[in-house]
Design a protein around this motif. Sequence first.
Motif, PDB file in Angstrom:
ATOM      1  N   ARG A  35     -77.238  13.137 -38.544  1.00 43.64           N
ATOM      2  CA  ARG A  35     -75.907  12.547 -38.729  1.00 43.64           C
ATOM      3  C   ARG A  35     -75.054  12.698 -37.461  1.00 43.64           C
ATOM      4  O   ARG A  35     -74.371  11.759 -37.044  1.00 43.64           O
ATOM      5  CB  ARG A  35     -75.205  13.189 -39.927  1.00 43.64           C
ATOM      6  N   LEU A  36     -75.128  13.869 -36.827  1.00 39.08           N
ATOM      7  CA  LEU A  36     -74.372  14.087 -35.589  1.00 39.08           C
ATOM      8  C   LEU A  36     -74.870  13.158 -34.475  1.00 39.08           C
ATOM      9  O   LEU A  36     -74.081  12.683 -33.654  1.00 39.08           O
ATOM     10  CB  LEU A  36     -74.458  15.550 -35.153  1.00 39.08           C
ATOM     11  N   GLN A  37     -76.160  12.892 -34.444  1.00 35.86           N
ATOM     12  CA  GLN A  37     -76.714  11.961 -33.456  1.00 35.86           C
ATOM     13  C   GLN A  37     -76.297  10.529 -33.770  1.00 35.86           C
ATOM     14  O   GLN A  37     -75.892   9.774 -32.881  1.00 35.86           O
ATOM     15  CB  GLN A  37     -78.231  12.058 -33.415  1.00 35.86           C
ATOM     16  N   GLU A  38     -76.395  10.138 -35.030  1.00 33.40           N
ATOM     17  CA  GLU A  38     -76.035   8.777 -35.426  1.00 33.40           C
ATOM     18  C   GLU A  38     -74.566   8.467 -35.159  1.00 33.40           C
ATOM     19  O   GLU A  38     -74.225   7.348 -34.800  1.00 33.40           O
ATOM     20  CB  GLU A  38     -76.358   8.544 -36.905  1.00 33.40           C
ATOM     21  N   LYS A  39     -73.711   9.471 -35.330  1.00 31.44           N
ATOM     22  CA  LYS A  39     -72.282   9.289 -35.072  1.00 31.44           C
ATOM     23  C   LYS A  39     -71.963   9.295 -33.575  1.00 31.44           C
ATOM     24  O   LYS A  39     -70.835   9.042 -33.180  1.00 31.44           O
ATOM     25  CB  LYS A  39     -71.467  10.394 -35.756  1.00 31.44           C
ATOM     26  N   ILE A  84     -71.938  11.934 -31.718  1.00 34.56           N
ATOM     27  CA  ILE A  84     -71.348  13.214 -31.328  1.00 34.56           C
ATOM     28  C   ILE A  84     -72.331  13.973 -30.443  1.00 34.56           C
ATOM     29  O   ILE A  84     -71.951  14.528 -29.420  1.00 34.56           O
ATOM     30  CB  ILE A  84     -70.943  14.035 -32.575  1.00 34.56           C
ATOM     31  N   ILE A  85     -73.603  13.968 -30.843  1.00 34.58           N
ATOM     32  CA  ILE A  85     -74.651  14.489 -29.957  1.00 34.58           C
ATOM     33  C   ILE A  85     -75.156  13.288 -29.172  1.00 34.58           C
ATOM     34  O   ILE A  85     -75.772  12.379 -29.732  1.00 34.58           O
ATOM     35  CB  ILE A  85     -75.793  15.155 -30.748  1.00 34.58           C
ATOM     36  N   ASP A  86     -74.875  13.320 -27.894  1.00 35.64           N
ATOM     37  CA  ASP A  86     -75.202  12.194 -27.018  1.00 35.64           C
ATOM     38  C   ASP A  86     -76.630  12.284 -26.487  1.00 35.64           C
ATOM     39  O   ASP A  86     -77.310  11.280 -26.340  1.00 35.64           O
ATOM     40  CB  ASP A  86     -74.191  12.181 -25.862  1.00 35.64           C
ATOM     41  N   ALA A  87     -77.073  13.497 -26.167  1.00 32.92           N
ATOM     42  CA  ALA A  87     -78.406  13.695 -25.607  1.00 32.92           C
ATOM     43  C   ALA A  87     -78.750  15.177 -25.649  1.00 32.92           C
ATOM     44  O   ALA A  87     -77.877  16.032 -25.757  1.00 32.92           O
ATOM     45  CB  ALA A  87     -78.445  13.208 -24.164  1.00 32.92           C
ATOM     46  N   PHE A  88     -80.035  15.449 -25.551  1.00 30.25           N
ATOM     47  CA  PHE A  88     -80.521  16.815 -25.413  1.00 30.25           C
ATOM     48  C   PHE A  88     -81.048  16.933 -23.990  1.00 30.25           C
ATOM     49  O   PHE A  88     -81.938  16.180 -23.593  1.00 30.25           O
ATOM     50  CB  PHE A  88     -81.642  17.110 -26.413  1.00 30.25           C
TER      51      PHE A  88
END
Length: 143
Positions: free
Chosen positions: A40-44, A46-50
């Motif tokens: 969910r954080l990736q889809e939103k 908020i997490i742009d990349a690792f």
Amino acid sequence: MDLIDCKILTHLQENARISVSELSKLLALSRPSTAERLVRLQEKGIIDAFTARISLPAIGREIMLIIQVSALKVSLQEFEEMIQQEEAIIECHRVTGEVSYFLKAAVHDMNTMRMLIDRLIPFGTINTSTVLTSPVPYRILTP
């Protein structure tokens, strides 16, 4: 976002390689719930990349510079295209005010620094500062 999401973001910024199992233990949350929150954080967005943070001195880039570019002599597009090709530039920010751009560069030695500055001079007025220390090299962010 709630407190658990904020904790996830903190743990990931400390160690992006943490496993879902380890993260779920730290959060006292089930693995499926933790994995769902990560997605969910990736889809939103908020997490742009690792990514990995690389030690500049460890790869031979001993000198860090902050370069101010003002009074551009070329178009913004031409300058930005050139900067994107310049390997020594590790960050570029277009800003408001008298200065048009702040660049962060990392170079091997003084000669490499001189050559970089020489390549930049035709594009505008260049003001270079050498970084002595970085009291805040990276900050963990939460909403």
